[in-house]
Design an enzyme around this catalytic site. Structure first.
Site, short mmCIF file in Angstrom:
data_model
loop_
_atom_site.label_atom_id
_atom_site.label_comp_id
_atom_site.label_asym_id
_atom_site.label_seq_id
_atom_site.Cartn_x
_atom_site.Cartn_y
_atom_site.Cartn_z
N ASP A 80 0.85 -1.19 0.00
CA ASP A 80 0.00 0.00 0.00
C ASP A 80 0.88 1.24 0.00
OD1 ASP A 80 0.29 1.09 3.00
OD2 ASP A 80 0.23 -1.10 3.06
N ASP A 116 0.68 3.61 2.41
CA ASP A 116 0.54 4.19 3.73
C ASP A 116 -0.59 5.23 3.65
OD1 ASP A 116 1.70 3.81 6.37
OD2 ASP A 116 2.24 5.91 6.28
#
Length: 289
Positions: A209, A211
């Site tokens: 991802d 973050d």
């Protein structure tokens, strides 16, 4: 000396495919129980040991992983080279979910963990200026490239305590002010302990991802992370499967001195050392003690 590859598998990786003579082995450590039994066997003639960092079923949170017991147990099994595989968030647009990063630096922001095998009764200071082994990291980069993985050679890993993900303010600070590249919760104090145990250590960050800094992706979505984890786990196993051929069964001393990290590190005079602590250090520091 024989090469023994130790793989510490993070979220999503709980075993290794293709091991000959595979067997889950219980290892006793004076530092407590490891995260789980350790899967041992051989792959292309090279001995391997696999330890699921969070335990099978993911029972250990990042703060409660028994890091000292894990490294000690691997050392007791004769492991010479440790490959850390872990899920991470990315602070860089070009380090996208599904990519891998071969980490070469850390910023340690953890605070609730035992970070050393040494202490009162036997004080030691090892260098972690270069916390990963360049030789082992190069092998991981080569293996990832050969497996068709989009891999970035070098990056700084921000180790946070967790278990919550970052606030947006923290995420932006780590990215913009501190210049970090990826963020995770488990490589510290693992890398420091591996150095104290004189083990070569390489870290593979599997990006799941962005973050919370990324304006187009918003907060971390655990469902999206899990979906990416499954794909990354397959890539991670493909990478690990290529390491035996690259590292070989016969091992020579580490050209970067990882396996001699304690040569000048212990400061406590021999007659002032605590026998009880020395007994616990038999595997980690037996070469110099």
């Amino acid at each position: 000396m024989n090469t023994v590859i130790g793989v510490i598998g993070g979220s999503g990786i709980y075993d290794i495919d293709g091991l000959e003579g595979a067997e889950w082995t219980s290892v006793s450590s004076p530092w407590g129980a490891p995260s789980d039994q350790i899967l041992t066997g051989t792959l292309e003639g090279v001995k391997m040991a696999f330890l699921p960092r969070h335990g099978r079923g993911h029972v250990h949170a990042p703060s409660t992983v028994p890091y000292r017991a894990n490294i000690d147990a691997l050392k007791r099994l004769g492991v010479t080279d440790v490959i850390s595989v872990s899920a991470c968030g990315s602070f860089r647009e070009d380090m996208a979910p599904g990519d891998f990063v071969i980490v070469d630096q850390f910023v340690d922001r953890t605070f609730a963990r035992e970070k050393s095998f040494f202490g009162t009764g036997c004080v030691a200071h090892v260098s972690v200026a270069h916390p990963t082994c360049p030789r082992l990291s190069e092998a991981c980069f080569t293996a990832a490239s050969a497996a068709g993985i989009t891999v970035h050679n070098g990056g700084t890993y921000l180790a946070m305590e967790g278990p919550q993900f970052s606030s947006m303010a923290e995420s932006k600070m780590y990215r913009d002010s501190w210049g970090c590249d990826v963020i995770g919760m488990t490589n510290m104090p693992e890398a420091k302990l591996a150095r104290e145990a004189e083990l070569c250590y390489a870290s593979i960050a599997m990006i799941t991802d962005y973050d919370s800094w990324h304006p187009d992706h918003g907060a971390v979505d655990i469902n999206a992370i899990i979906a990416t984890l499954h794909g990354n786990a397959d890539k991670g196993r493909a990478l690990v499967a290529r390491l035996p051929a690259l590292l070989g069964a016969d091992r020579v001393p580490c050209p970067h001195g990882c396996d001699r990290a304690l040569d000048y590190a212990i400061l406590t005079a021999p007659d002032a050392r605590d026998p009880a602590l020395l007994a616990k250090l038999d595997a980690v520091a037996g070469r110099v003690l």
